[in-house]
Enzyme design. Structure first.
Site, PDB file in Angstrom:
ATOM      1  N   LYS A 123      33.751  58.592  51.576  1.00  0.00           N
ATOM      2  CA  LYS A 123      32.900  57.987  50.552  1.00  0.00           C
ATOM      3  C   LYS A 123      31.687  58.883  50.319  1.00  0.00           C
ATOM      4  CE  LYS A 123      32.040  53.043  49.810  1.00  0.00           C
ATOM      5  NZ  LYS A 123      31.520  51.818  50.464  1.00  0.00           N
TER       6      LYS A 123
HETATM    7  O1  G3P Z   1      30.271  48.626  50.546  1.00  0.00           O
HETATM    8  C1  G3P Z   1      30.177  48.823  49.191  1.00  0.00           C
HETATM    9  C2  G3P Z   1      29.618  47.625  48.462  1.00  0.00           C
HETATM   10  O2  G3P Z   1      30.593  46.608  48.430  1.00  0.00           O
HETATM   11  C3  G3P Z   1      28.360  47.069  49.066  1.00  0.00           C
HETATM   12  O3  G3P Z   1      27.791  46.228  48.122  1.00  0.00           O
HETATM   13  O4  G3P Z   1      25.794  45.068  47.190  1.00  0.00           O
HETATM   14  O5  G3P Z   1      27.073  44.033  49.094  1.00  0.00           O
HETATM   15  O6  G3P Z   1      25.686  46.065  49.515  1.00  0.00           O
HETATM   16  P1  G3P Z   1      26.522  45.312  48.515  1.00  0.00           P
END
Ligand code: G3P
Length: 218
Positions: free
Chosen positions: A83
């Protein structure tokens, strides 16, 4: 549609993976920090628990640093996907990873133009963060999925749309309807996908009526 878990909690992952419905896992530096474990150790364990793609994020901000970190992460297991952030350096690294046959997940995508660049760079996956967009402008997250889908289909890009930053079961539905190839889902939201009050009440009624028959199937 592929359903990934967005987690480093290997106990929860093992439990949900047993359903056979978990196609892969995504992690990020915040989730790694939350695990309290060495990154290589937790990624290796996750790669043992699921056969599908497991995203492990580089933390360097320059292309050469991302390449060095990504090659090391990719050596952990065959199903590691490296990633990198959707930055100029991240896309330079993405193009080199593509030349080396290392799969990539370009993350922190918030616009169709960013997703267009990720596809041109040869990204395996692009992760539009729909929850963080909706946090600012409700509905803008799924609109982005639809725009990326239209662009990718128009020009025949192979990059897969991985809906990320999922907050609710509705986000999963909306992403599927908008044409996302995958969604990466926090465990609590994944658990909620199974449930509906009418299913529970209907099942209770079936069991109650069945009990009155006094019969046994076996
Ligand atoms: O891990 C990638 C993404 O899904 C994280 O999103 O906004 O929950 O930190 P968030």
């Amino acid at each position: 549609m592929q359903l990934f878990l967005d987690t480093t909690d290997t106990v929860v992952l093992k439990d949900l993976a047993a359903t056979g419905l978990v196609d892969g896992v995504t992690t990020n530096p915040t989730l790694i920090a939350k695990s309290g474990r060495p990154m290589a150790e937790v990624i290796a364990e996750i790669c043992e628990l699921v056969e599908g793609p497991v995203s492990a994020e580089a933390v360097a901000v320059d292309a050469d640093g991302m390449l060095a970190e990504g090659r090391k992460l990719a050596s952990i297991a065959p199903n590691v996907v490296v990633k990198v952030p959707l930055t100029r350096a991240g896309l330079v690294a993405t193009a080199q990873f593509a030349r080396e046959g290392i799969q990539t997940n370009v993350t922190l995508c918030f616009s169709a133009n960013q997703a267009l660049l990720a596809a041109k760079a040869g990204a395996t996956y692009v992760s539009p963060f729909i929850g963080r967009l909706d946090d600012q402008t409700p509905g803008s997250g799924v609109e982005l999925i639809g725009a990326i889908r239209a662009i990718y289909d128009t020009y025949g890009f192979d990059t897969e749309i991985l809906a990320a930053s999922i907050r609710t079961p509705l986000h999963v539905t909306e992403s599927a309807l908008a044409g996302a190839d995958c969604a990466t889902i926090p465990p609590a939201v994944f658990e909620a996908l199974f449930k509906h009050p009418l299913t529970e009440s209907g099942l209770q009624q079936f069991l109650s009526d069945w009990a009155k028959t006094g019969q046994s199937i076996l």
